[in-house]
Design a protein around this motif. Structure first.
Motif, PDB file in Angstrom:
ATOM      1  N   ARG A 227     157.167-144.450 -11.509  1.00  0.00           N
ATOM      2  CA  ARG A 227     158.389-145.282 -11.541  1.00  0.00           C
ATOM      3  C   ARG A 227     159.118-145.098 -12.861  1.00  0.00           C
ATOM      4  NH1 ARG A 227     156.735-149.968 -11.995  1.00  0.00           N
ATOM      5  NH2 ARG A 227     154.671-150.190 -11.049  1.00  0.00           N
ATOM      6  N   ALA A 228     158.334-145.089 -13.957  1.00  0.00           N
ATOM      7  CA  ALA A 228     158.939-144.969 -15.287  1.00  0.00           C
ATOM      8  C   ALA A 228     159.666-143.634 -15.439  1.00  0.00           C
ATOM      9  CB  ALA A 228     157.862-145.117 -16.363  1.00  0.00           C
ATOM     10  N   ALA A 229     159.066-142.576 -14.861  1.00  0.00           N
ATOM     11  CA  ALA A 229     159.692-141.247 -14.981  1.00  0.00           C
ATOM     12  C   ALA A 229     160.999-141.184 -14.202  1.00  0.00           C
ATOM     13  CB  ALA A 229     158.725-140.175 -14.473  1.00  0.00           C
ATOM     14  N   GLU A 230     161.111-142.020 -13.161  1.00  0.00           N
ATOM     15  CA  GLU A 230     162.311-142.022 -12.326  1.00  0.00           C
ATOM     16  C   GLU A 230     163.470-142.739 -13.025  1.00  0.00           C
ATOM     17  OE1 GLU A 230     162.505-140.378  -9.565  1.00  0.00           O
ATOM     18  OE2 GLU A 230     164.472-141.071  -8.909  1.00  0.00           O
ATOM     19  N   GLY A 231     163.128-143.708 -13.846  1.00  0.00           N
ATOM     20  CA  GLY A 231     164.190-144.441 -14.555  1.00  0.00           C
ATOM     21  C   GLY A 231     163.937-145.933 -14.501  1.00  0.00           C
ATOM     22  N   GLU A 232     164.622-146.656 -15.356  1.00  0.00           N
ATOM     23  CA  GLU A 232     164.396-148.089 -15.454  1.00  0.00           C
ATOM     24  C   GLU A 232     164.713-148.790 -14.131  1.00  0.00           C
ATOM     25  OE1 GLU A 232     166.030-149.623 -19.107  1.00  0.00           O
ATOM     26  OE2 GLU A 232     165.754-151.659 -18.297  1.00  0.00           O
ATOM     27  N   GLY A 233     163.844-149.682 -13.743  1.00  0.00           N
ATOM     28  CA  GLY A 233     164.071-150.467 -12.532  1.00  0.00           C
ATOM     29  C   GLY A 233     163.793-149.706 -11.239  1.00  0.00           C
ATOM     30  N   ALA A 234     163.321-148.461 -11.339  1.00  0.00           N
ATOM     31  CA  ALA A 234     163.077-147.671 -10.127  1.00  0.00           C
ATOM     32  C   ALA A 234     161.843-148.195  -9.391  1.00  0.00           C
ATOM     33  CB  ALA A 234     162.874-146.201 -10.490  1.00  0.00           C
ATOM     34  N   THR A 235     161.859-148.098  -8.072  1.00  0.00           N
ATOM     35  CA  THR A 235     160.691-148.436  -7.266  1.00  0.00           C
ATOM     36  C   THR A 235     160.017-147.127  -6.853  1.00  0.00           C
ATOM     37  OG1 THR A 235     161.907-148.295  -5.201  1.00  0.00           O
ATOM     38  CG2 THR A 235     161.868-150.445  -6.292  1.00  0.00           C
ATOM     39  N   LEU A 236     158.816-147.263  -6.319  1.00  0.00           N
ATOM     40  CA  LEU A 236     158.117-146.071  -5.828  1.00  0.00           C
ATOM     41  C   LEU A 236     158.891-145.452  -4.665  1.00  0.00           C
ATOM     42  CD1 LEU A 236     155.610-144.794  -6.903  1.00  0.00           C
ATOM     43  CD2 LEU A 236     154.258-146.072  -5.250  1.00  0.00           C
ATOM     44  N   GLU A 237     159.557-146.332  -3.920  1.00  0.00           N
ATOM     45  CA  GLU A 237     160.413-145.876  -2.810  1.00  0.00           C
ATOM     46  C   GLU A 237     161.524-144.951  -3.336  1.00  0.00           C
ATOM     47  OE1 GLU A 237     160.225-147.427   0.593  1.00  0.00           O
ATOM     48  OE2 GLU A 237     161.645-145.877   1.145  1.00  0.00           O
ATOM     49  N   ASP A 238     162.094-145.305  -4.502  1.00  0.00           N
ATOM     50  CA  ASP A 238     163.136-144.448  -5.113  1.00  0.00           C
ATOM     51  C   ASP A 238     162.554-143.090  -5.484  1.00  0.00           C
ATOM     52  OD1 ASP A 238     164.993-146.526  -5.007  1.00  0.00           O
ATOM     53  OD2 ASP A 238     164.402-147.285  -6.986  1.00  0.00           O
ATOM     54  N   VAL A 239     161.362-143.118  -6.079  1.00  0.00           N
ATOM     55  CA  VAL A 239     160.714-141.865  -6.477  1.00  0.00           C
ATOM     56  C   VAL A 239     160.530-141.006  -5.246  1.00  0.00           C
ATOM     57  CG1 VAL A 239     158.656-140.816  -7.515  1.00  0.00           C
ATOM     58  CG2 VAL A 239     159.441-143.069  -8.295  1.00  0.00           C
ATOM     59  N   PHE A 240     160.010-141.661  -4.198  1.00  0.00           N
ATOM     60  CA  PHE A 240     159.715-140.947  -2.974  1.00  0.00           C
ATOM     61  C   PHE A 240     160.983-140.360  -2.341  1.00  0.00           C
ATOM     62  CE2 PHE A 240     159.298-140.596   1.501  1.00  0.00           C
ATOM     63  CZ  PHE A 240     158.167-139.822   1.585  1.00  0.00           C
ATOM     64  N   ARG A 241     162.028-141.171  -2.338  1.00  0.00           N
ATOM     65  CA  ARG A 241     163.274-140.744  -1.688  1.00  0.00           C
ATOM     66  C   ARG A 241     163.834-139.488  -2.350  1.00  0.00           C
ATOM     67  NH1 ARG A 241     166.285-145.295  -2.187  1.00  0.00           N
ATOM     68  NH2 ARG A 241     165.217-146.379  -0.513  1.00  0.00           N
ATOM     69  N   ARG A 242     163.650-139.411  -3.661  1.00  0.00           N
ATOM     70  CA  ARG A 242     164.157-138.241  -4.374  1.00  0.00           C
ATOM     71  C   ARG A 242     163.424-136.977  -3.902  1.00  0.00           C
ATOM     72  NH1 ARG A 242     163.355-135.710  -9.389  1.00  0.00           N
ATOM     73  NH2 ARG A 242     161.901-137.246 -10.165  1.00  0.00           N
ATOM     74  N   TRP A 243     162.108-137.089  -3.695  1.00  0.00           N
ATOM     75  CA  TRP A 243     161.333-135.921  -3.281  1.00  0.00           C
ATOM     76  C   TRP A 243     161.498-135.615  -1.799  1.00  0.00           C
ATOM     77  CZ3 TRP A 243     160.004-132.862  -6.853  1.00  0.00           C
ATOM     78  CH2 TRP A 243     159.666-133.341  -8.110  1.00  0.00           C
TER      79      TRP A 243
END
Ligand code: ATP
Length: 270
Positions: A227-243
């Motif tokens: 989550r931290a690598a994705e950016g502040e306030g990001a959820t795991l869902e955000d990380v996943f969506r990017r991939w």
């Protein structure tokens, strides 16, 4: 007690269905005593990877070791150390909870004189002792999942492998399943490898996760790190969506019959 040997080690694991690479060069290491989540959408290759690890599919390329045992060289030894709860139903609705677990005790070759005690012990562990005499057909979806957990535990596995353990369950039943998984890790030191497409659950309950998409691992780390690598306030869902470029859905609560059709549909057996 700290164990130094890796619980599950996959090295450049590849599996093809014909020309299609369902698992494509996957390398990962699960540490003893951790809850490791393999995450990804339908078709990512999670089930195939899991089946390779639990020796239900032959390793074509690369290697898998379970507590140091090469599953290709010594599948029986590897199997003795693991418990597996598949996505498909593994409980028989026409048997009672107790009979279902007793059947697995025989399948796993639990010594005859220990069977009765072990069956009672695991039913108690998953909170089903008061319902052990009822037919599994009368169980709710969450109870069926806990029964399947008991079946896999009767072998006292060092590694518990769960394929989508909370699919089709309502939020309360999902929490119960996770509570039991967490309890096992805390009391027995069991290592847990779990697949899920529920990002929130993975975030909450997994020590580390690996995101899988189109057969490949795209990212591995603690949920917090990802989550931290994705950016502040990001959820795991955000990380996943990017991939994965996709979003993962939710389910409602279901009973035994409904969960059977959900899990069949989820496993592509319609
Ligand atoms: N028996 C099979 N024959 C041919 N292709 C298969 C077979 N089993 C799986 N596949 C394909 O391999 C890929 C990975 O499937 P797999 O079931 O491992 O994915 P998954 O991430 O576990 O998805 P799900 O959550 O739907 O089970 C998919 O493209 C799937 O269509």
């Amino acid at each position: 007690m700290t164990e130094s040997v890796t619980a599950v080690e996959c090295v450049d694991l590849t599996y093809r269905f014909g020309e299609h690479r369902a698992v494509d060069g996957v390398s990962l290491a699960v540490r003893p005593g951790e809850v490791f989540g393999l995450l990804g959408p339908n078709g990512a290759g999670k089930t195939t990877a899991i089946r390779l690890i639990v020796t239900l599919l032959p390793v074509q390329q690369g290697a898998v070791r379970v507590f140091g045992v090469d599953v290709r060289r010594d599948p029986l030894r590897a199997r003795r150390m693991l418990g597996y709860v598949p996505q498909q139903l593994s409980a028989d609705p026409a048997l009672t909870g107790l009979e279902n677990v007793a059947l697995f005790a025989r399948l796993y070759d639990v010594p005859r004189r220990e069977r009765r005690r072990r069956v009672a012990e695991v039913l108690d562990k998953v909170g089903l002792a008061p319902h052990a005499g009822r037919l599994a057909a009368t169980y709710s979806g969450g109870m069926v999942r806990r029964l399947e957990l008991a079946q896999a535990l009767v072998n006292r596995p060092r590694l518990l492998v769960l394929d989508e353990p909370t699919i089709g369950l309502d939020p309360v039943a999902r929490d119960e399943v996770w509570d039991h998984i967490g309890g096992l890790v805390a009391t027995e030191g069991t290592t847990v490898l779990v697949t899920t497409h529920y990002m929130e659950e993975a975030d909450q309950h997994c020590d580390r996760v690996a995101l899988m998409h189109l057969g490949r691992l795209r990212a591995t780390g603690t949920p917090g790190e990802l989550r931290a690598a994705e950016g502040e306030g990001a959820t795991l869902e955000d990380v996943f969506r990017r991939w994965a470029g996709t979003h993962l859905g939710a389910e409602t609560g279901e009973d035994f019959r409904a969960i059977r059709s959900t899990r069949r549909a989820a496993s592509g057996r319609g």
